[in-house]
Design an enzyme around this catalytic site. Structure first.
Site, PDB file in Angstrom:
ATOM      1  N   LYS A  94      36.780  53.372  42.842  1.00  0.00           N
ATOM      2  CA  LYS A  94      36.650  52.143  42.065  1.00  0.00           C
ATOM      3  C   LYS A  94      35.245  51.569  42.242  1.00  0.00           C
ATOM      4  O   LYS A  94      34.694  51.607  43.356  1.00  0.00           O
ATOM      5  CB  LYS A  94      37.717  51.141  42.537  1.00  0.00           C
ATOM      6  CG  LYS A  94      37.840  49.891  41.661  1.00  0.00           C
ATOM      7  CD  LYS A  94      38.975  48.967  42.150  1.00  0.00           C
ATOM      8  CE  LYS A  94      39.113  47.739  41.260  1.00  0.00           C
ATOM      9  NZ  LYS A  94      40.186  46.826  41.681  1.00  0.00           N
TER      10      LYS A  94
ATOM     11  N   SER B  25      43.295  44.975  37.908  1.00  0.00           N
ATOM     12  CA  SER B  25      41.921  45.310  37.648  1.00  0.00           C
ATOM     13  C   SER B  25      41.564  46.785  37.852  1.00  0.00           C
ATOM     14  O   SER B  25      40.569  47.232  37.280  1.00  0.00           O
ATOM     15  CB  SER B  25      41.016  44.480  38.565  1.00  0.00           C
ATOM     16  OG  SER B  25      41.176  44.853  39.915  1.00  0.00           O
TER      17      SER B  25
ATOM     18  N   SER C  63      46.409  44.164  41.522  1.00  0.00           N
ATOM     19  CA  SER C  63      45.452  45.047  40.843  1.00  0.00           C
ATOM     20  C   SER C  63      45.580  46.532  41.151  1.00  0.00           C
ATOM     21  O   SER C  63      44.928  47.342  40.508  1.00  0.00           O
ATOM     22  CB  SER C  63      44.019  44.612  41.151  1.00  0.00           C
ATOM     23  OG  SER C  63      43.678  43.471  40.415  1.00  0.00           O
TER      24      SER C  63
END
Lengths: 495, 95
Positions: free
Chosen positions: A78, A158, A182
Site C-alpha cells: 500500500k 481505503s 480500511s
C-alpha cells in the site's frame, strides 16, 4: 505450473521449498499480470527491478534451506508505507515526488523475511475514504462486476488498490492499513480475506500517520491461512513505535485447526440495522448457523454504545488527522505551492495545503481543527474520548461473560458503483464503516472473511471480532467459517 | 450549533488551508452536516467516565536520554522542495 500468479502464499511456499517453482518465475508471472491490468489502476508505482533482485536473492536463500515462510512471495505494498527510494505518496498530491530515505518497520520485516515487492498500491488519499475515490492517482477499480453489467465498481477503501490487486491475482497478497475499516471493508467488497490485528501488534513506524490511536496495518490475502502466515511476519515489538507491544508472536498458522467446538460466539443485537439489505441479514444468519454446526455455542449479546461509534470516530479520527497532517507544510518534503510577490510563510503554508490536499482530506483536517479548538475541545473531543471508553467497555463486558469471538456482517452492502456516492452527503459514505469502526475504537482484532455472493454475483463478507492479542484464536474461528462457507468464486477476467 | 461563513473562514485559517471566499458557504454547509451527525454524542451519559488516553492499558516506555542517531543532514534535506547550504529554505519570516 500454470497461472502462477493465482497461487496462495502457502501453495507457493510449499512448491518453492520442494524445488517445483522459483521466486523468479512466480515474480515474473505477477509482473506480467500487472502489465495487462492497467484498467484496474491498482498498482500506481511499479518496481520490477527491485522485485527481480529480491526474487533472485530469495531463490538463493530457499535453495540454502531454512528460508522463512514469506521468502520469495511477491507482494503489493500500500502506498501508505514508506519504502526506501520508492515513491511513497499516501495517494496525495502533497507528497508528490517524496522518496523516503528509510524503510517502514513492517516492510523491513517482510523484506528481511525474503518477500518480494512488485510495486505500490492505490488507496484513498491519506487513507481517508471508503471507495478509493479520493486518490490522486484516480479510482482503483474492483475486478468484480454485477452480472453482465459493465459498470465500474469500487473495490472499497481505503486499501482499494490492495484489495483489487489481490482479488485479480496481480500479486499473492498485499499490505493494508485499517483506521476505521480500511482493510476489512475492501476485503469484503472483493471476496478476499483481511485482518486488522490488535492495536499495538504491528509497528506503525514508517507508515504515514492518519489517526495514530486507531491506525493498524495488516495483511490482505486470498485465504485465512495466508492471512495467518503473513500476519506473523508483520507483527512484533518495535522500539521505534512507543505503542508497539512487547509480546511474543505466536505461530498463527499452526493454530489453524478448524476446531471451534465449545467456543462461544456472540451475535450483537445492535448490529441489526434498520434498512439492512435482506441478503446481508441472510448471510449473517447463515454464518451463525455454520459456526453452530461446527460446534460453537451461539449467544445473543448486547454492545449498547454501538450507535455512537461512528460519531465518536468522526471526532477522534479527524482530530488526530489535523494534528498528524500539520507536518505537510511545503518545507521538508513533497509539494510546495508557487507563491506570489509579497507572500510570506503563512501564505506559503495555506496555498501549499490547499493545492496539495484533496477535498475530503481538507474537510477532515478542518473538522479536526474545529473540534480541537478552544471552546469546543471539551464538548466534542473529550466527550468523544469518553464515549470511546464506553465502547471499549461494551466489548470487555461481553468478553468477561466468556464470549470468544463476535460475528457481524463486514459491510452494510456489496460493492457500489464508482461515482454513485458523489452527490450523497459525506455521512452516507461514512456509514460504510458502521460494522468495522467499533473494532478500531476498542483496539481489537477483526477479520473479514468472504462468505457468499449477492444476487448480482458480488462477494459479501462476514466479520469476526476477537479478544485482544488473540489473533491466533480469531483466525482459527475464521478458518472454520471459511471451511464451512466454501467461498471459491472469482471475478471473470475483463481487464 | 451551526457554523456560519465566518467560522468556516476562521477554521480554515487555523488549519492553514486557503479557502476562496466563494467556497466558504458550501464548506460551512459540509461542516454542519458532519457536526450534526456528531451531535448524537450529546445523548450519551458520560458522567464519571474517564476519557480514553490509550486503548491498550500500558505505560509509555522510557529510554535513556542519549543520542542514538544523527549526522544525516543530506538525507534529511533530500526531499526538501528548496534546500540551500545545508538548510531548509523558506520565504522571509522575520522583517
Amino acid at each position: 505450473m500454470a497461472d502462477l500468479n493465482k497461487l496462495t502464499i502457502a501453495a507457493a511456499r510449499d512448491a518453492m521449498r520442494k524445488g517445483d517453482l522459483t521466486s523468479a518465475e512466480l515474480t515474473e508471472a505477477c509482473l506480467k499480470e500487472i502489465d495487462t491490468a492497467g484498467e484496474l489502476n491498482a498498482f500506481v508505482h511499479h518496481t520490477p527491478e527491485i522485485a527481480a533482485e529480491q526474487a533472485k536473492a530469495a531463490d538463493t536463500r530457499i535453495k540454502a534451506g531454512d528460508a522463512p515462510d514469506m521468502c520469495g512471495i511477491p507482494l503489493g505494498i500500500k502506498d501508505l508505507f514508506c519504502t526506501k527510494g520508492v515513491p511513497s505518496q499516501a495517494a496525495s498530491r502533497i507528497l508528490e515526488g517524496f522518496k523516503p530515505e528509510y524503510e517502514s518497520t513492517i516492510t523491513s520485516q517482510l523484506f528481511d523475511a525474503g518477500a518480494v515487492m512488485l510495486g505500490k498500491l492505490n488507496m484513498d488519499e491519506f487513507a481517508m475514504g471508503s471507495s478509493n475515490e479520493t486518490s490522486v492517482y484516480g479510482n482503483a477499480v474492483n475486478p468484480w462486476r454485477r452480472g453482465n453489467d459493465d459498470a465500474a465498481l469500487t473495490p472499497g477503501g481505503s486499501s482499494g488498490g490492495s484489495a483489487a490487486a489481490v482479488a485479480a491475482d496481480l500479486c499473492l497478497a498485499a499490505t493494508g492499513t485499517d483506521t476505521g475499516g480500511s482493510i476489512r471493508q475492501p476485503a469484503a467488497f472483493t471476496g478476499i480475506t483481511g485482518i486488522k490485528p490488535t492495536y499495538g501488534r504491528c509497528s506503525r513506524w514508517g507508515v504515514v500517520a492518519f489517526a495514530s490511536s486507531l491506525d493498524q496495518a495488516g495483511p490482505m490475502t486470498k485465504d485465512v491461512r495466508d492471512a495467518a502466515i503473513m500476519l506473523e511476519a508483520m507483527c512484533g515489538h518495535d522500539a521505534k513505535d512507543s505503542t508497539s507491544v512487547e509480546l511474543a508472536v505466536p505461530n498463527f498458522e499452526a493454530m489453524l485447526t478448524g476446531d471451534i467446538k465449545g467456543k462461544k460466539i456472540g451475535i450483537p443485537r445492535e448490529y441489526r440495522m434498520d434498512g439492512m439489505p435482506e441478503e446481508i441479514e441472510n448471510l449473517w444468519a447463515e454464518g451463525t448457523k455454520m459456526l453452530k454446526d461446527a460446534g460453537a455455542e451461539i449467544v445473543d449479546i448486547s454492545l449498547p454504545h454501538t450507535k455512537y461509534a461512528l460519531p465518536a470516530y468522526y471526532v477522534i479520527a479527524p482530530a488526530e488527522a489535523s494534528s498528524n497532517l500539520a507536518r505537510y507544510d511545503g518545507v521538508r518534503y513533497g509539494h510546495r505551492a508557487k507563491i506570489g510577490a509579497g507572500d510570506g510563510i503563512t501564505e506559503m503554508y495555506e496555498k501549499t495545503r490547499a493545492e496539495g490536499f484533496g477535498h475530503e482530506v481538507q474537510r477532515r483536517v478542518m473538522i479536526g481543527t474545529y473540534v480541537l479548538s478552544a471552546g469546543f475541545y471539551d464538548a466534542y473531543y473529550n466527550r468523544a474520548r469518553r464515549v470511546r471508553t464506553l465502547i471499549k467497555k461494551d466489548f470487555e463486558d461481553v468478553f468477561a461473560q466468556g464470549v470468544d469471538a463476535i460475528l457481524t456482517p463486514a459491510t452494510p452492502s456489496a460493492a457500489f458503483g464508482l461515482g454513485e456516492m458523489v452527490d450523497a452527503d459525506p455521512i452516507a459514505m461514512y456509514l460504510n464503516d458502521v460494522f468495522t469502526v467499533t473494532v478500531n475504537l476498542a483496539g481489537l482484532p477483526g477479520v473479514s472473511v468472504p462468505a457468499g455472493v449477492d444476487k448480482q454475483g458480488l462477494p459479501l463478507g462476514l466479520q469476526l471480532i476477537g479478544r485482544p492479542w488473540e489473533e491466533g484464536d480469531l483466525l482459527n474461528t475464521a478458518y472454520a467459517l471459511e471451511q464451512a462457507a466454501g467461498f471459491v468464486a472469482k471475478p471473470a477476467k475483463w481487464w | 450549533m451551526s457554523i456560519d461563513k465566518d467560522t468556516a473562514a476562521k477554521v480554515a485559517k487555523l488549519a492553514r488551508i486557503k479557502v476562496e471566499d466563494e467556497d466558504l458557504p458550501a464548506l460551512a454547509d459540509e461542516f454542519n452536516a458532519v457536526l450534526g451527525f456528531i451531535e448524537q454524542l450529546s445523548e450519551v451519559d458520560v458522567e464519571g467516565v474517564e476519557p480514553m488516553v490509550s486503548v491498550t492499558p500500558m505505560r509509555l516506555p522510557r529510554r535513556v536520554d542519549e543520542i542514538t542517531d544523527g549526522g544525516q543532514q543530506d538525507k534529511v534535506l533530500a526531499n526538501a522542495p528548496d534546500a540551500r547550504e545545508g538548510f531548509f529554505a523558506v520565504p522571509k519570516v522575520v522583517e
